[in-house]
Scaffold this active site. Structure first.
Site, mmCIF file in Angstrom:
data_model
loop_
_atom_site.group_PDB
_atom_site.id
_atom_site.type_symbol
_atom_site.label_atom_id
_atom_site.label_comp_id
_atom_site.label_asym_id
_atom_site.label_seq_id
_atom_site.Cartn_x
_atom_site.Cartn_y
_atom_site.Cartn_z
ATOM 1 C CG ASP A 156 -0.231 0.019 2.551
ATOM 2 O OD1 ASP A 156 -0.835 0.540 3.514
ATOM 3 O OD2 ASP A 156 0.923 -0.448 2.651
ATOM 4 C CG ASP A 161 4.162 0.271 1.543
ATOM 5 O OD1 ASP A 161 4.048 1.202 2.349
ATOM 6 O OD2 ASP A 161 3.453 -0.742 1.568
ATOM 7 C CG HIS A 193 7.202 -0.169 9.730
ATOM 8 N ND1 HIS A 193 7.402 -0.225 11.097
ATOM 9 C CD2 HIS A 193 6.687 1.055 9.476
ATOM 10 C CE1 HIS A 193 7.011 0.918 11.637
ATOM 11 N NE2 HIS A 193 6.580 1.707 10.683
HETATM 12 C C1 BDR Z 1 2.628 -0.352 8.350
HETATM 13 O O1 BDR Z 1 1.620 0.623 8.106
HETATM 14 C C2 BDR Z 1 2.004 1.466 7.018
HETATM 15 O O2 BDR Z 1 1.895 2.799 7.429
HETATM 16 C C3 BDR Z 1 3.395 1.109 6.616
HETATM 17 O O3 BDR Z 1 3.516 1.137 5.193
HETATM 18 C C4 BDR Z 1 3.600 -0.286 7.157
HETATM 19 O O4 BDR Z 1 3.269 -1.254 6.189
HETATM 20 C C5 BDR Z 1 3.266 -0.064 9.667
HETATM 21 O O5 BDR Z 1 2.313 -0.110 10.697
HETATM 22 CA CA CA Z 2 2.904 -0.702 3.874
#
Ligand code: BDR
Ligand code: CA
Length: 315
Positions: A10, A15, A237
């Site tokens: 997303d 990402d 992340h």
């Molecule tokens: C996740 O939520 C999104 O904001 C980031 O892309 C990540 O996948 C972290 O909580």
């Molecule tokens: Ca994400």
């Protein structure tokens, strides 16, 4: 031999780094990207994905637009106060006409060797695909999921954003019997990137490094001003989840049972991670390897190598 990979995302800024890792690491063969609503509406996550690919001079990776909202209930609009459009040039490339879920079903059904999937957004596309054609579960060799938390939350006091956005989809996926490698906030928060790291990458001058440098400063400022993590900077992340596919020493895994709370007033969307030995009361079979720790310096060196290694020109 590189590993065939589909990234379901997303796109948002972390990402985007995950896409660069998937496209540029020699151990991965990024065969396609599927997009889903989450950080932003699916038209925006899809546009952001196309922007990143073109800006980083990555070609030959088809993008398939996916689900518009969660399986149950209204889509959560994160736009007030949450970054939407990545600050990159409008792309000339477009998404494929086929829906992401149809692509996943068709590709996994016809796959002659197992495919790895990295799911770094809400799990809506995967849940729909598993419901359409349950047999595709056996075609997934590894499923890396960025999501959840053992004792760390972000979007609510109990839950992490990807799971909270579509808890029912996560429940379908975690019960499906796929080999899951889960990267929760507990691990991803241990490996933030700082402005100094971004500046060092930008000196490489590669298309990927310059692309990352276009949007990471805003992410870092947002985290340092609103959601500070130890060591400063911002966790990326999703990139840790994809990186650990090719360098498992980026993290330390423990086997656990992971179940999704669907009904709690205060806890809906929580990943309940049971790390107890199997012999205790109500303990369930362990359905996931869960990253409980991350090696920040190793991860930074990993990203530096990727950003510096990219020769200018198509990939
Ligand atoms: C996740 O939520 C999104 O904001 C980031 O892309 C990540 O996948 C972290 O909580
Ligand atoms: Ca994400």
């Amino acid at each position: 031999m590189s590993e065939d990979l589909i990234i379901d995302c997303d796109t948002g800024s972390d990402d985007a780094i995950a896409l660069l890792v998937g496209a540029l690491h020699p151990g991965l063969n990024l065969i396609a990207i599927t997009t889903v609503a989450g950080n932003c509406p699916v038209d925006v996550t899809t546009l952001n994905t196309l922007k990143v690919l073109e800006s980083a001079e990555i070609s030959g990776v088809p993008v398939y637009r996916g689900a518009e909202g969660p399986l149950v209930g209204p889509a959560i609009d994160r736009s007030p106060g949450w970054p939407q459009d990545l600050d990159l040039p409008e792309p000339s490339i477009t998404a494929e006409p086929q829906h992401a879920v149809d692509f996943l079903v068709e590709t996994l059904t016809s796959a002659e060797t197992p495919i790895t999937i990295a799911a770094v957004g809400p799990l809506t596309n995967l849940a729909l695909a598993f419901r359409m054609r349950p047999g595709i579960v056996s075609k997934i060799g590894r499923l890396a999921i960025m999501g959840g938390g053992i004792s760390v939350a972000n979007i609510s006091a109990s839950a992490e954003a990807n799971i909270f956005w579509d808890p029912e989809a996560a429940d379908v996926v975690f019960r499906a019997g796929v080999p899951i490698e889960l990267f929760p906030l507990d691990a991803t928060h241990m490996a933030p990137v700082t402005s100094d790291d971004v500046a060092r990458w930008a000196e490489a001058g590669t298309p990927a490094a310059l692309t990352a440098a276009a949007f990471l400063p805003e992410r870092i400022h947002m985290y340092e001003s609103r959601m500070p993590v130890e060591g400063g900077g911002a966790p990326v992340h999703d990139a840790l989840a994809v990186g650990a596919l090719v360098d498992p020493d980026l993290v330390r895994f423990e086997r656990a049972n992971v179940e999704i709370e669907l009904h709690g007033t205060l806890t809906r969307g929580r990943t309940v991670v049971d790390q107890r030995p199997h012999l205790f009361l109500a303990s369930q079979p362990k359905n996931a390897r869960v990253a409980v720790w991350a090696d920040r310096q190793r991860f930074l060196d990993f990203l530096t190598e990727i950003f510096h290694a990219q020769e200018s020109g198509d990939h």
